[in-house]
Write a protein that holds these residues in place. Structure first.
Motif, PDB file in Angstrom:
ATOM      1  N   LYS A 144      -6.366  -7.326   3.389  1.00 19.94           N
ATOM      2  CA  LYS A 144      -6.626  -8.613   2.737  1.00 19.94           C
ATOM      3  C   LYS A 144      -6.248  -9.771   3.647  1.00 19.94           C
ATOM      4  N   TYR A 145      -5.280  -9.531   4.520  1.00 16.88           N
ATOM      5  CA  TYR A 145      -4.791 -10.571   5.434  1.00 16.88           C
ATOM      6  C   TYR A 145      -4.775 -10.034   6.866  1.00 16.88           C
ATOM      7  N   ASN A 146      -4.562 -10.938   7.810  1.00 15.33           N
ATOM      8  CA  ASN A 146      -4.297 -10.545   9.190  1.00 15.33           C
ATOM      9  C   ASN A 146      -2.777 -10.468   9.323  1.00 15.33           C
ATOM     10  N   TYR A 147      -2.227  -9.289   9.077  1.00 18.28           N
ATOM     11  CA  TYR A 147      -0.787  -9.142   8.895  1.00 18.28           C
ATOM     12  C   TYR A 147       0.001  -9.416  10.179  1.00 18.28           C
ATOM     13  N   ASP A 148       1.153 -10.059   9.989  1.00 15.00           N
ATOM     14  CA  ASP A 148       2.090 -10.307  11.087  1.00 15.00           C
ATOM     15  C   ASP A 148       3.218  -9.283  11.089  1.00 15.00           C
ATOM     16  N   TYR A 149       3.533  -8.736   9.888  1.00 13.38           N
ATOM     17  CA  TYR A 149       4.680  -7.844   9.759  1.00 13.38           C
ATOM     18  C   TYR A 149       4.326  -6.637   8.890  1.00 13.38           C
ATOM     19  N   VAL A 150       4.896  -5.491   9.250  1.00 13.44           N
ATOM     20  CA  VAL A 150       4.718  -4.268   8.474  1.00 13.44           C
ATOM     21  C   VAL A 150       6.085  -3.646   8.215  1.00 13.44           C
ATOM     22  N   TRP A 151       6.372  -3.330   6.944  1.00  8.35           N
ATOM     23  CA  TRP A 151       7.552  -2.527   6.628  1.00  8.35           C
ATOM     24  C   TRP A 151       7.064  -1.113   6.376  1.00  8.35           C
ATOM     25  N   LEU A 152       7.550  -0.163   7.165  1.00  7.37           N
ATOM     26  CA  LEU A 152       7.141   1.233   7.073  1.00  7.37           C
ATOM     27  C   LEU A 152       8.298   2.071   6.543  1.00  7.37           C
ATOM     28  N   SER A 153       8.053   2.778   5.437  1.00  7.06           N
ATOM     29  CA  SER A 153       9.077   3.632   4.835  1.00  7.06           C
ATOM     30  C   SER A 153       8.482   5.009   4.595  1.00  7.06           C
ATOM     31  N   ILE A 154       8.600   5.893   5.558  1.00 10.99           N
ATOM     32  CA  ILE A 154       8.099   7.259   5.416  1.00 10.99           C
ATOM     33  C   ILE A 154       9.087   8.246   6.041  1.00 10.99           C
ATOM     34  N   GLY A 155       8.977   9.503   5.611  1.00  5.48           N
ATOM     35  CA  GLY A 155       9.853  10.543   6.136  1.00  5.48           C
ATOM     36  C   GLY A 155      10.760  11.146   5.083  1.00  5.48           C
ATOM     37  N   GLY A 156      11.029  10.372   4.030  1.00  8.26           N
ATOM     38  CA  GLY A 156      11.944  10.850   2.990  1.00  8.26           C
ATOM     39  C   GLY A 156      11.415  12.066   2.254  1.00  8.26           C
ATOM     40  N   ASN A 176       0.821  -1.210   0.000  1.00  9.02           N
ATOM     41  CA  ASN A 176       0.000   0.000   0.000  1.00  9.02           C
ATOM     42  C   ASN A 176       0.859   1.265   0.000  1.00  9.02           C
ATOM     43  N   GLY A 177       2.067   1.141  -0.541  1.00  4.29           N
ATOM     44  CA  GLY A 177       2.927   2.302  -0.643  1.00  4.29           C
ATOM     45  C   GLY A 177       2.353   3.326  -1.614  1.00  4.29           C
ATOM     46  N   LYS A 178       2.582   4.599  -1.312  1.00  6.15           N
ATOM     47  CA  LYS A 178       2.059   5.685  -2.147  1.00  6.15           C
ATOM     48  C   LYS A 178       3.210   6.634  -2.483  1.00  6.15           C
ATOM     49  N   SER A 179       3.659   6.566  -3.721  1.00  6.33           N
ATOM     50  CA  SER A 179       4.788   7.397  -4.137  1.00  6.33           C
ATOM     51  C   SER A 179       4.475   8.869  -3.928  1.00  6.33           C
ATOM     52  N   GLY A 180       5.455   9.589  -3.401  1.00  3.82           N
ATOM     53  CA  GLY A 180       5.293  11.018  -3.171  1.00  3.82           C
ATOM     54  C   GLY A 180       4.643  11.386  -1.855  1.00  3.82           C
ATOM     55  N   SER A 181       4.172  10.398  -1.108  1.00  2.00           N
ATOM     56  CA  SER A 181       3.476  10.693   0.151  1.00  2.00           C
ATOM     57  C   SER A 181       4.469  11.052   1.252  1.00  2.00           C
ATOM     58  N   THR A 182       3.988  11.835   2.201  1.00  2.00           N
ATOM     59  CA  THR A 182       4.822  12.290   3.315  1.00  2.00           C
ATOM     60  C   THR A 182       4.348  11.667   4.624  1.00  2.00           C
ATOM     61  N   ALA A 183       5.200  11.745   5.629  1.00  2.37           N
ATOM     62  CA  ALA A 183       4.819  11.268   6.961  1.00  2.37           C
ATOM     63  C   ALA A 183       3.667  12.104   7.496  1.00  2.37           C
ATOM     64  N   GLN A 184       3.670  13.390   7.183  1.00  2.00           N
ATOM     65  CA  GLN A 184       2.593  14.265   7.629  1.00  2.00           C
ATOM     66  C   GLN A 184       1.256  13.834   7.033  1.00  2.00           C
ATOM     67  N   GLN A 185       1.259  13.442   5.760  1.00  2.00           N
ATOM     68  CA  GLN A 185       0.035  12.970   5.107  1.00  2.00           C
ATOM     69  C   GLN A 185      -0.433  11.645   5.693  1.00  2.00           C
ATOM     70  N   TRP A 186       0.498  10.761   5.981  1.00  2.00           N
ATOM     71  CA  TRP A 186       0.129   9.465   6.561  1.00  2.00           C
ATOM     72  C   TRP A 186      -0.444   9.641   7.957  1.00  2.00           C
ATOM     73  N   ALA A 187       0.098  10.603   8.704  1.00  2.00           N
ATOM     74  CA  ALA A 187      -0.361  10.826  10.075  1.00  2.00           C
ATOM     75  C   ALA A 187      -1.718  11.525  10.102  1.00  2.00           C
ATOM     76  N   SER A 216       3.369   8.775  15.142  1.00  2.00           N
ATOM     77  CA  SER A 216       1.912   8.749  15.085  1.00  2.00           C
ATOM     78  C   SER A 216       1.415   7.651  14.150  1.00  2.00           C
ATOM     79  N   VAL A 217       2.097   7.471  13.031  1.00  2.00           N
ATOM     80  CA  VAL A 217       1.717   6.420  12.082  1.00  2.00           C
ATOM     81  C   VAL A 217       1.967   5.042  12.693  1.00  2.00           C
ATOM     82  N   ILE A 218       3.079   4.895  13.383  1.00  2.00           N
ATOM     83  CA  ILE A 218       3.376   3.625  14.055  1.00  2.00           C
ATOM     84  C   ILE A 218       2.283   3.312  15.071  1.00  2.00           C
ATOM     85  N   SER A 219       1.846   4.322  15.802  1.00  2.00           N
ATOM     86  CA  SER A 219       0.752   4.143  16.758  1.00  2.00           C
ATOM     87  C   SER A 219      -0.523   3.693  16.045  1.00  2.00           C
ATOM     88  N   ASP A 220      -0.811   4.289  14.887  1.00  2.00           N
ATOM     89  CA  ASP A 220      -1.992   3.902  14.108  1.00  2.00           C
ATOM     90  C   ASP A 220      -1.934   2.434  13.707  1.00  2.00           C
TER      91      ASP A 220
END
Length: 282
Positions: free
Chosen positions: A129-141, A105-116, A160-164
């Motif tokens: 779609k699944y009951n996820y066990d793992y999340v890779w989070l790449s935001i802030g750039g 569900n990555g969104k090119s051009g998105s910011t941490a502020q937008q995700w939060a 804030s996003v991690i909390s979400d």
């Protein structure tokens, strides 16, 4: 190829049942007739159904080890590559792990502020779609600028996003990977490559990682400082362009290098008999 299935038919159990029924029939008990041929036909029919349609299997868990990728273009451009981390570059290592179910569900051009502010992570779990066990989070750039005074706000939004993520997931054991970014392949702050601006990137990375590590989620978030992952003696202080598609985005080789890191390889529960070695450029 048919995926391995958790539905197990014990031939010994079937044969024991046949013998038991035949013995009962010989003793004159009234039981449902089950001949050897009919039992064998039944067993073969069930086995055939299992191989033709894996969903026939009982207790098959499609969610096992499922991965959710969230964030900006570093996330979106990775596609489903992280799902192959269990088998990546491990020929002959003894690994028996297979690719994992993954949603990107990555969104090119998105910011941490937008995700939060937009609660985009919450939305991802609502449509999960699944009951996820793992999340890779790449935001802030995309929030980055050359003013270190903005870094605290960026870190707060990431937290804030991690909390979400943890608040939205129904899985109490869900784990998050936050990697940050490698140094760009050239100076993006102006002044040319003769000007070393890597301390600005160092400050941002340190600010973010320290806030995560001091948070209530520290034990459930694996943080990785990969700033110098792509730096070579010929490219320093910046990343080697071999790993990059442009000045800030890594290419396929860059993702291979990232996901070959031992800590990241083991993050989604991949166990190997050997060790994963990162590619090197001399």
């Amino acid at each position: 190829l048919v995926q391995p299935c958790t539905f197990i038919i014990s031939i010994d159990t079937i044969l024991n049942l046949i013998v038991k029924r035949e013995n009962e029939e010989k003793r004159g008990k009234t039981v449902m007739s089950l001949t050897f041929s009919s039992a064998l036909t039944l067993a073969l029919t069930v086995l055939l159904a299992v191989f033709i349609n894996p969903q026939f299997c009982l207790a098959a868990d499609e969610d096992d080890g499922a991965i959710l990728v969230l964030g900006d273009s570093w996330a979106s451009l990775s596609g489903s590559f992280l799902a192959d981390v269990c088998s990546l570059g491990l020929e002959g290592s003894g690994s028996t792990s297979s690719s994992r179910p993954l949603t990107n569900n990555g969104k090119s051009g998105s910011t941490a502020q937008q995700w939060a502010s937009g609660e985009l992570a919450v939305d991802s779990f609502k449509k999960a779609k699944y009951n996820y066990d793992y999340v890779w989070l790449s935001i802030g750039g995309n929030d980055f600028n050359c003013n270190v005074g903005t870094h605290d706000a960026i870190a707060d939004n990431i937290l804030s996003v991690i909390s979400d993520i943890f608040e939205s997931s129904s899985n109490d054991d869900i784990q998050v990977l936050y990697t940050g970014y490698g140094y760009p392949s050239e100076n993006i702050c102006g002044g040319g490559n003769d000007v070393d601006v890597t301390p600005i990137f160092d400050h941002m990375s340190t600010t973010i990682l320290e806030k995560i590590e001091k948070s209530e989620y520290a034990n459930k978030v694996l943080t990785m400082d990969i700033l110098s992952l792509y730096v070579t003696k010929d490219s320093e202080p910046y990343s080697d362009k071999t790993w990059y598609a442009d000045d800030i985005h890594i290419n396929r080789a860059g993702y291979t290098n990232l996901f070959s890191m031992s800590e990241i390889h083991h993050f989604p529960g991949c166990a190997t008999a050997g060790s994963t070695q990162r590619q090197q450029i001399c």
